[in-house]
Design a protein around this motif. Sequence first.
Motif, short mmCIF file in Angstrom:
data_model
loop_
_atom_site.label_atom_id
_atom_site.label_comp_id
_atom_site.label_asym_id
_atom_site.label_seq_id
_atom_site.Cartn_x
_atom_site.Cartn_y
_atom_site.Cartn_z
N GLU A 51 0.83 -1.20 0.00
CA GLU A 51 0.00 0.00 0.00
C GLU A 51 0.87 1.25 0.00
O GLU A 51 1.93 1.29 0.61
CB GLU A 51 -0.91 0.02 1.22
CG GLU A 51 -1.97 -1.06 1.20
CD GLU A 51 -2.90 -0.96 2.39
OE1 GLU A 51 -3.19 0.17 2.82
OE2 GLU A 51 -3.32 -2.02 2.88
N SER A 106 -6.86 12.29 -10.78
CA SER A 106 -7.27 11.41 -11.87
C SER A 106 -8.44 12.08 -12.59
O SER A 106 -9.25 12.76 -11.98
CB SER A 106 -7.68 10.05 -11.33
OG SER A 106 -8.70 10.19 -10.37
N LYS A 110 -12.06 8.02 -13.86
CA LYS A 110 -10.88 7.15 -13.96
C LYS A 110 -10.18 7.08 -12.62
O LYS A 110 -10.30 7.97 -11.78
CB LYS A 110 -9.91 7.68 -15.02
CG LYS A 110 -10.46 7.63 -16.42
CD LYS A 110 -9.36 7.94 -17.43
CE LYS A 110 -9.89 7.78 -18.84
NZ LYS A 110 -8.84 7.93 -19.83
N THR A 111 -9.43 6.02 -12.41
CA THR A 111 -8.62 5.89 -11.20
C THR A 111 -7.16 5.75 -11.61
O THR A 111 -6.85 5.25 -12.70
CB THR A 111 -9.04 4.66 -10.36
OG1 THR A 111 -8.91 3.50 -11.17
CG2 THR A 111 -10.45 4.79 -9.85
N LEU A 112 -6.27 6.17 -10.73
CA LEU A 112 -4.84 6.04 -10.99
C LEU A 112 -4.36 4.69 -10.51
O LEU A 112 -4.76 4.21 -9.44
CB LEU A 112 -4.06 7.15 -10.30
CG LEU A 112 -4.33 8.56 -10.78
CD1 LEU A 112 -3.50 9.55 -9.98
CD2 LEU A 112 -4.01 8.69 -12.26
N ASN A 113 -3.48 4.07 -11.26
CA ASN A 113 -2.90 2.79 -10.90
C ASN A 113 -1.44 3.04 -10.53
O ASN A 113 -0.64 3.43 -11.37
CB ASN A 113 -3.00 1.82 -12.09
CG ASN A 113 -2.51 0.44 -11.74
OD1 ASN A 113 -1.81 0.24 -10.74
ND2 ASN A 113 -2.86 -0.53 -12.56
N LEU A 114 -1.10 2.86 -9.27
CA LEU A 114 0.25 3.13 -8.79
C LEU A 114 1.21 1.96 -8.96
O LEU A 114 2.35 2.04 -8.54
CB LEU A 114 0.21 3.57 -7.32
CG LEU A 114 -0.55 4.87 -7.05
CD1 LEU A 114 -0.55 5.18 -5.57
CD2 LEU A 114 0.03 6.02 -7.84
N HIS A 115 0.76 0.88 -9.59
CA HIS A 115 1.65 -0.25 -9.83
C HIS A 115 2.55 0.04 -11.03
O HIS A 115 2.27 0.92 -11.84
CB HIS A 115 0.84 -1.53 -10.06
CG HIS A 115 0.12 -1.97 -8.83
ND1 HIS A 115 -1.17 -1.59 -8.55
CD2 HIS A 115 0.53 -2.73 -7.79
CE1 HIS A 115 -1.54 -2.12 -7.39
NE2 HIS A 115 -0.52 -2.80 -6.90
N ASP A 117 4.75 -1.06 -14.58
CA ASP A 117 4.54 -1.82 -15.81
C ASP A 117 5.32 -3.14 -15.68
O ASP A 117 6.53 -3.13 -15.52
CB ASP A 117 5.06 -1.01 -17.00
CG ASP A 117 4.84 -1.69 -18.33
OD1 ASP A 117 4.43 -2.86 -18.36
OD2 ASP A 117 5.10 -1.04 -19.36
N LEU A 127 3.10 2.93 -15.41
CA LEU A 127 2.11 2.60 -16.43
C LEU A 127 1.70 3.88 -17.17
O LEU A 127 1.66 4.96 -16.58
CB LEU A 127 0.87 1.98 -15.78
CG LEU A 127 1.05 0.61 -15.15
CD1 LEU A 127 -0.17 0.25 -14.31
CD2 LEU A 127 1.29 -0.43 -16.22
N GLN A 129 -0.88 6.30 -18.35
CA GLN A 129 -2.24 6.61 -17.92
C GLN A 129 -2.46 8.12 -17.92
O GLN A 129 -1.50 8.89 -17.98
CB GLN A 129 -2.54 6.02 -16.54
CG GLN A 129 -1.57 6.44 -15.45
CD GLN A 129 -1.76 5.62 -14.19
OE1 GLN A 129 -2.88 5.28 -13.83
NE2 GLN A 129 -0.69 5.27 -13.53
#
Length: 137
Positions: A51, A106, A110-115, A117, A127, A129
């Motif tokens: 997290e 965002s 839409k939502t942000l993806n913090l993972h 690539d 990623l 975005q």
Amino acid sequence: MRKSCLVPIGLQHVAEKDTTVGGHFIPKGAVLNGTIFTIHHDTRYWDNPDEFLPERWLNDEGKFVTKKEGFLPFGIGKRQCLGESLARMELFVFTTTLLQRLSFASPQGKTLNLHHDTTNPFFHLPLVQDILVSVRA
């Protein structure tokens, strides 16, 4: 720097002599590679390591604290990054300036993806975005 470690694998080293670490025999000449990503997500050092919790860097008085164990964004030992103090200063000034002058969000719906690539195993690249950036009033 913990969540987005650019080079998660670290530098390779060669064992100079036969040794045993944690019950595992390592012969002289073996190529060793530390995984910084694994250390940065080790539950012995981090509660809820997957997290993004910026508040984990604040003490009870709200002051910034630096963790020493389990945090190696610039490496460790004699091969530690020589530019660490300069990089930390530049990151602080750059990030502070951005956050004082711009807002990041965002886009609606839409939502942000913090993972990172996962298509490149050697680097943790962000990623692609959409991010809404606006000038603060």
